[in-house]
Design a protein around this motif. Structure first.
Motif, PDB file in Angstrom:
ATOM      1  N   MET A  19      10.415 -94.394  99.191  1.00 17.95           N
ATOM      2  CA  MET A  19      10.133 -93.429  98.122  1.00 17.95           C
ATOM      3  C   MET A  19       8.999 -93.605  97.032  1.00 17.95           C
ATOM      4  O   MET A  19       8.708 -92.749  96.525  1.00 17.95           O
ATOM      5  N   LEU A  20       9.136 -94.803  96.697  1.00 19.39           N
ATOM      6  CA  LEU A  20       8.130 -95.001  95.630  1.00 19.39           C
ATOM      7  C   LEU A  20       6.693 -94.779  96.278  1.00 19.39           C
ATOM      8  O   LEU A  20       6.024 -94.059  95.654  1.00 19.39           O
ATOM      9  N   GLU A  21       6.415 -95.383  97.382  1.00 16.81           N
ATOM     10  CA  GLU A  21       5.025 -94.922  98.035  1.00 16.81           C
ATOM     11  C   GLU A  21       4.826 -93.422  98.015  1.00 16.81           C
ATOM     12  O   GLU A  21       3.645 -92.955  97.781  1.00 16.81           O
ATOM     13  N   ARG A  22       5.787 -92.610  98.589  1.00 18.08           N
ATOM     14  CA  ARG A  22       5.691 -91.138  98.611  1.00 18.08           C
ATOM     15  C   ARG A  22       5.600 -90.562  97.266  1.00 18.08           C
ATOM     16  O   ARG A  22       4.713 -89.653  97.200  1.00 18.08           O
ATOM     17  N   TRP A  23       6.183 -91.059  96.114  1.00 11.81           N
ATOM     18  CA  TRP A  23       5.888 -90.484  94.791  1.00 11.81           C
ATOM     19  C   TRP A  23       4.546 -90.768  94.318  1.00 11.81           C
ATOM     20  O   TRP A  23       3.829 -90.049  93.770  1.00 11.81           O
ATOM     21  N   GLN A  24       3.962 -92.143  94.572  1.00 17.67           N
ATOM     22  CA  GLN A  24       2.613 -92.146  94.195  1.00 17.67           C
ATOM     23  C   GLN A  24       1.667 -91.670  94.799  1.00 17.67           C
ATOM     24  O   GLN A  24       0.634 -91.091  94.132  1.00 17.67           O
ATOM     25  N   ALA A  25       2.096 -91.443  96.111  1.00 18.42           N
ATOM     26  CA  ALA A  25       0.831 -90.539  96.915  1.00 18.42           C
ATOM     27  C   ALA A  25       1.039 -89.077  96.340  1.00 18.42           C
ATOM     28  O   ALA A  25      -0.270 -88.702  96.140  1.00 18.42           O
ATOM     29  N   GLU A  26       1.930 -88.646  96.211  1.00 15.01           N
ATOM     30  CA  GLU A  26       2.173 -87.126  95.681  1.00 15.01           C
ATOM     31  C   GLU A  26       1.621 -87.065  94.268  1.00 15.01           C
ATOM     32  O   GLU A  26       0.866 -86.008  93.825  1.00 15.01           O
ATOM     33  N   MET A  27       1.692 -88.245  93.514  1.00  7.97           N
ATOM     34  CA  MET A  27       1.391 -88.083  92.170  1.00  7.97           C
ATOM     35  C   MET A  27      -0.190 -87.997  92.018  1.00  7.97           C
ATOM     36  O   MET A  27      -0.999 -87.271  91.543  1.00  7.97           O
ATOM     37  N   ALA A  28      -0.731 -88.954  92.980  1.00  9.42           N
ATOM     38  CA  ALA A  28      -2.205 -89.189  93.250  1.00  9.42           C
ATOM     39  C   ALA A  28      -2.796 -87.869  93.532  1.00  9.42           C
ATOM     40  O   ALA A  28      -3.826 -87.361  92.974  1.00  9.42           O
ATOM     41  N   ALA A  29      -2.256 -87.063  94.520  1.00  8.40           N
ATOM     42  CA  ALA A  29      -2.835 -85.714  95.086  1.00  8.40           C
ATOM     43  C   ALA A  29      -2.523 -84.894  93.883  1.00  8.40           C
ATOM     44  O   ALA A  29      -3.777 -84.039  93.747  1.00  8.40           O
ATOM     45  N   ALA A  30      -1.849 -84.922  92.916  1.00 15.40           N
ATOM     46  CA  ALA A  30      -1.573 -83.801  92.131  1.00 15.40           C
ATOM     47  C   ALA A  30      -2.652 -84.241  91.024  1.00 15.40           C
ATOM     48  O   ALA A  30      -3.114 -83.342  90.286  1.00 15.40           O
ATOM     49  N   ILE A  31      -2.808 -85.332  90.674  1.00 16.24           N
ATOM     50  CA  ILE A  31      -3.859 -85.610  89.626  1.00 16.24           C
ATOM     51  C   ILE A  31      -5.033 -85.258  90.220  1.00 16.24           C
ATOM     52  O   ILE A  31      -6.091 -84.715  89.358  1.00 16.24           O
ATOM     53  N   ALA A  32      -5.526 -85.479  91.209  1.00 16.49           N
ATOM     54  CA  ALA A  32      -6.850 -85.296  92.110  1.00 16.49           C
ATOM     55  C   ALA A  32      -7.039 -83.785  91.938  1.00 16.49           C
ATOM     56  O   ALA A  32      -8.167 -83.337  91.806  1.00 16.49           O
ATOM     57  N   SER A  33      -5.974 -82.877  92.288  1.00 16.44           N
ATOM     58  CA  SER A  33      -6.077 -81.573  92.322  1.00 16.44           C
ATOM     59  C   SER A  33      -6.372 -81.012  91.096  1.00 16.44           C
ATOM     60  O   SER A  33      -6.948 -79.846  90.904  1.00 16.44           O
ATOM     61  N   ALA A  34      -6.000 -81.453  90.002  1.00 16.31           N
ATOM     62  CA  ALA A  34      -6.281 -81.320  88.649  1.00 16.31           C
ATOM     63  C   ALA A  34      -7.635 -81.624  88.044  1.00 16.31           C
ATOM     64  O   ALA A  34      -8.008 -81.412  86.944  1.00 16.31           O
ATOM     65  N   GLY A  35      -8.500 -82.288  88.836  1.00 17.75           N
ATOM     66  CA  GLY A  35      -9.863 -82.903  88.581  1.00 17.75           C
ATOM     67  C   GLY A  35      -9.763 -84.322  87.835  1.00 17.75           C
ATOM     68  O   GLY A  35     -10.812 -84.582  87.364  1.00 17.75           O
ATOM     69  N   GLY A  36      -8.611 -84.759  87.862  1.00 18.50           N
ATOM     70  CA  GLY A  36      -8.599 -86.252  87.089  1.00 18.50           C
ATOM     71  C   GLY A  36      -8.705 -87.181  88.123  1.00 18.50           C
ATOM     72  O   GLY A  36      -8.951 -87.164  89.269  1.00 18.50           O
ATOM     73  N   ALA A  37      -8.939 -88.676  87.675  1.00 19.70           N
ATOM     74  CA  ALA A  37      -9.098 -89.517  88.320  1.00 19.70           C
ATOM     75  C   ALA A  37      -7.657 -90.365  88.571  1.00 19.70           C
ATOM     76  O   ALA A  37      -7.198 -90.465  87.644  1.00 19.70           O
ATOM     77  N   SER A  38      -7.466 -90.872  89.734  1.00 22.29           N
ATOM     78  CA  SER A  38      -6.076 -91.675  89.968  1.00 22.29           C
ATOM     79  C   SER A  38      -6.430 -92.720  90.921  1.00 22.29           C
ATOM     80  O   SER A  38      -7.264 -92.706  91.817  1.00 22.29           O
ATOM     81  N   PRO A  39      -5.841 -93.873  90.519  1.00 26.45           N
ATOM     82  CA  PRO A  39      -5.904 -95.067  91.539  1.00 26.45           C
ATOM     83  C   PRO A  39      -5.603 -94.758  92.827  1.00 26.45           C
ATOM     84  O   PRO A  39      -4.572 -93.982  93.281  1.00 26.45           O
ATOM     85  N   PRO A  40      -6.116 -95.470  93.885  1.00 23.91           N
ATOM     86  CA  PRO A  40      -5.677 -95.147  95.332  1.00 23.91           C
ATOM     87  C   PRO A  40      -4.180 -95.440  95.377  1.00 23.91           C
ATOM     88  O   PRO A  40      -3.623 -96.368  95.194  1.00 23.91           O
ATOM     89  N   ALA A  41      -3.675 -94.401  96.257  1.00 25.61           N
ATOM     90  CA  ALA A  41      -2.290 -94.638  96.430  1.00 25.61           C
ATOM     91  C   ALA A  41      -2.182 -94.742  97.834  1.00 25.61           C
ATOM     92  O   ALA A  41      -2.906 -94.275  98.755  1.00 25.61           O
ATOM     93  N   ALA A  42      -0.799 -95.257  98.250  1.00 33.03           N
ATOM     94  CA  ALA A  42      -0.693 -95.851  99.774  1.00 33.03           C
ATOM     95  C   ALA A  42      -0.368 -94.263 100.320  1.00 33.03           C
ATOM     96  O   ALA A  42       0.309 -93.596  99.749  1.00 33.03           O
ATOM     97  N   LYS A  43      -0.699 -94.321 101.606  1.00 32.09           N
ATOM     98  CA  LYS A  43      -0.331 -93.093 102.431  1.00 32.09           C
ATOM     99  C   LYS A  43       1.080 -93.131 102.862  1.00 32.09           C
ATOM    100  O   LYS A  43       1.641 -94.016 103.205  1.00 32.09           O
ATOM    101  N   PRO A  44       1.799 -92.028 102.377  1.00 33.61           N
ATOM    102  CA  PRO A  44       3.156 -91.969 102.639  1.00 33.61           C
ATOM    103  C   PRO A  44       3.736 -91.917 104.230  1.00 33.61           C
ATOM    104  O   PRO A  44       2.773 -91.430 105.055  1.00 33.61           O
ATOM    105  N   ARG A  45       4.639 -92.589 104.610  1.00 34.59           N
ATOM    106  CA  ARG A  45       4.936 -92.652 105.762  1.00 34.59           C
ATOM    107  C   ARG A  45       5.813 -91.694 106.267  1.00 34.59           C
ATOM    108  O   ARG A  45       6.410 -90.807 105.324  1.00 34.59           O
ATOM    109  N   PRO A  46       5.875 -91.104 107.505  1.00 35.77           N
ATOM    110  CA  PRO A  46       6.930 -89.949 107.919  1.00 35.77           C
ATOM    111  C   PRO A  46       8.334 -90.130 107.308  1.00 35.77           C
ATOM    112  O   PRO A  46       8.742 -91.118 107.342  1.00 35.77           O
ATOM    113  N   ARG A  47       8.639 -88.978 106.681  1.00 39.61           N
ATOM    114  CA  ARG A  47      10.238 -89.046 105.853  1.00 39.61           C
ATOM    115  C   ARG A  47      11.136 -89.231 107.134  1.00 39.61           C
ATOM    116  O   ARG A  47      11.058 -88.515 107.842  1.00 39.61           O
ATOM    117  N   ARG A  48      11.938 -90.303 106.811  1.00 37.00           N
ATOM    118  CA  ARG A  48      13.136 -90.497 107.888  1.00 37.00           C
ATOM    119  C   ARG A  48      14.433 -89.952 107.455  1.00 37.00           C
ATOM    120  O   ARG A  48      14.582 -90.018 106.216  1.00 37.00           O
TER     121      ARG A  48
END
Length: 220
Positions: A168-197
């Protein structure tokens, strides 16, 4: 002026008085209808405020660190779950079900706006994706009216079963990184989320299927 003329004048005055009375009665009834509608709107607003207050109290309790930790233990069904955890979660579930029953009863009496009830139904269905709340419902459903039981059972059958995700934490960080990137901001690399089980990712809870009379949803 003879009596006939006086009688005619009297009839005319009487007719005018009747028309004036009817006009006055019309506006009075109209005003009463407006007041009744305003009172009904005010009553619905007060009842909505009361429901919102109850929901916020539940959300505030769930936001506490102690409850979040207990809820995670319950959701994962691990060996660290205690009897106190089960009792606390059961009390929380009863509050959820009783709040739902109140909203359902008010809706049946025409006291809840259809749009508000639709939002409540969607929110309740979403919450019933968790296996722990389903299990609690199976243990408490005999306490409620048949109409409400049928309503909640339908929501359970419609809601997909979702288990606690270990990443769950990895997925949250990955989605936050994508949200920040889409807004034109910088974000530290986030782990790629694994398929949800879903249900295959966690230990099944014994007795989940039997209390509701519904088949357990396909984990796939």
């Amino acid at each position: 002026m003879n009596l006939s003329n006086l009688a005619s004048i009297g009839s005319f005055v009487s007719g005018v008085a009747v028309v004036a009375s009817l006009v006055f009665l019309y506006f009075q009834v109209r005003q009463l209808n407006v007041q009744a509608k305003q009172a009904a709107i005010s009553q619905q607003a007060m009842m909505k405020l009361a429901r919102t207050t109850r929901v916020m109290e539940v959300n505030e309790r769930m936001a506490s660190e102690a409850f979040a930790q207990m809820d995670m233990r319950i959701a994962r069904n691990g060996k660290d779950v205690s009897a106190v955890d089960v009792m606390r979660f059961s009390a929380h579930a009863r509050a959820v079900f009783q709040n739902g029953e109140d909203t359902f009863a008010q809706h049946r009496r025409g006291l809840v706006h259809p749009a508000d009830f639709t939002s409540f139904e969607k929110s309740f269905r979403w919450g019933l994706q968790s296996p722990q709340l389903r299990l609690a419902w199976g243990r408490h459903r005999m306490m409620y009216d048949e109409g409400y039981v049928s309503f909640v059972d339908r929501l359970v059958s419609e809601a997909p079963l979702m288990l606690a995700s270990p990443d769950m934490l990895e997925r949250w960080q990955a989605e936050m990184a994508a949200a920040i990137a889409s807004a034109g901001g910088a974000s530290p690399p986030a782990a790629k989320p694994r398929p949800r089980r879903r249900s295959a990712a966690a230990k099944p809870i014994e007795g989940l299927e039997t209390p509701l009379g519904h088949p357990r949803p396909d984990p796939g």
